[in-house]
Enzyme design. Structure first.
Site, PDB file in Angstrom:
ATOM      1  N   SER A  64       0.838  -1.199   0.000  1.00 49.57           N
ATOM      2  CA  SER A  64       0.000   0.000   0.000  1.00 49.57           C
ATOM      3  C   SER A  64       0.877   1.255   0.000  1.00 49.57           C
ATOM      4  CB  SER A  64      -0.967  -0.078   1.187  1.00 49.57           C
ATOM      5  OG  SER A  64      -1.922   0.933   1.130  1.00 49.57           O
TER       6      SER A  64
ATOM      7  N   ASP B 121     -10.399  -4.076  -4.842  1.00 51.88           N
ATOM      8  CA  ASP B 121      -9.709  -3.085  -4.011  1.00 51.88           C
ATOM      9  C   ASP B 121     -10.512  -1.783  -4.006  1.00 51.88           C
ATOM     10  OD1 ASP B 121      -7.883  -1.230  -2.870  1.00 51.88           O
ATOM     11  OD2 ASP B 121      -6.188  -2.435  -3.564  1.00 51.88           O
TER      12      ASP B 121
ATOM     13  N   HIS C 171      -8.135  -4.640  -0.686  1.00 54.38           N
ATOM     14  CA  HIS C 171      -6.875  -3.966  -0.386  1.00 54.38           C
ATOM     15  C   HIS C 171      -6.047  -4.717   0.657  1.00 54.38           C
ATOM     16  CE1 HIS C 171      -4.382  -0.459  -1.017  1.00 54.38           C
ATOM     17  NE2 HIS C 171      -4.223  -0.318   0.283  1.00 54.38           N
TER      18      HIS C 171
END
Ligand code: MLT
Length: 207
Positions: free
Chosen positions: A107, A158, A189
């Site tokens: 991320s 996501d 995610h």
């Protein structure tokens, strides 16, 4: 301690691969978050794990953003430079010598890994980017990558990474000279157990 980053370093063990992993956590993580994942995907590899020095409501990250998904490009450039300098310093301090450094970022950590590689191509010999976004950088400012192998793992569901971003980032990295493999996972995610085997296999093929 390092002058810029708090970090953890775990030395290589004899059974480890011929590379070191640089672990870059997501927003709200720290230098401990990805250590179990690093151990799982590359047992015995040296692990260098800095904590992002930007705080967003108390949550560490590697560069500022104006809002979720709206990245601060100037801060991204500056912090990518600091990270590149840090990994070089830490490699000397911990005697890594010429051991190739592979970034493993999740991320926000995947975003700083990609930016660092693009702006400072010598920082990493390759990278695993888990749920990265397209970066607010121009192709003209990207350095020339020397065919570094990159794995992007994107989630079909996501809710944080907008549609089209994984492909756009891949194309950007390919134009800069990287060898990119983009793979899609069915989930969102968050990290999924199933991707550890994918990452481990991909890393094994490197060494
Ligand atoms: C970022 O700010 O880098 C992305 O929004 C990913 C995140 O950290 O949530």
């Amino acid at each position: 301690a390092d002058e810029v980053f708090d970090y953890r370093f775990l030395p290589a063990r004899p059974e480890g691969p011929g590379f070191a992993l640089v672990l870059l956590h997501g927003t709200g993580g720290d230098e401990h978050s990805l250590v179990p994942i690093g151990e799982a995907v590359a047992p015995g590899a040296a692990l260098l794990s800095p904590r992002g020095q930007v705080l967003e409501q108390g949550q560490p990250r590697f560069f500022r953003r104006f809002a979720e998904g709206v990245l601060d490009a100037d801060d991204l450039r500056r912090r990518a430079g600091e990270l590149a300098a840090f990994v070089t310093r830490a490699a000397v301090r911990h005697g890594l010598g010429e051991t190739p450094r592979i970034a493993l970022g999740y991320s926000n950590g995947a975003n700083i890994a990609a930016a660092t590689l693009l702006l400072h191509p010598a920082a990493f010999a390759g990278a695993v980017l888990l749920r990265p976004m397209q970066l607010p950088l121009g192709q003209d400012e990207a350095g020339r990558l020397a065919g570094q192998p990159l794995l992007i793992l994107a989630g079909r569901r996501d809710a944080i990474v907008p549609a089209g971003h994984p492909e756009a980032l891949r194309d950007f990295l390919v134009r800069a000279g990287a060898e990119v493999e983009l793979r899609w996972l069915p989930g969102g995610h968050g990290l999924a157990e199933e991707e550890l085997a994918i990452v481990a296999d991909w890393l094994r093929a490197l060494s």
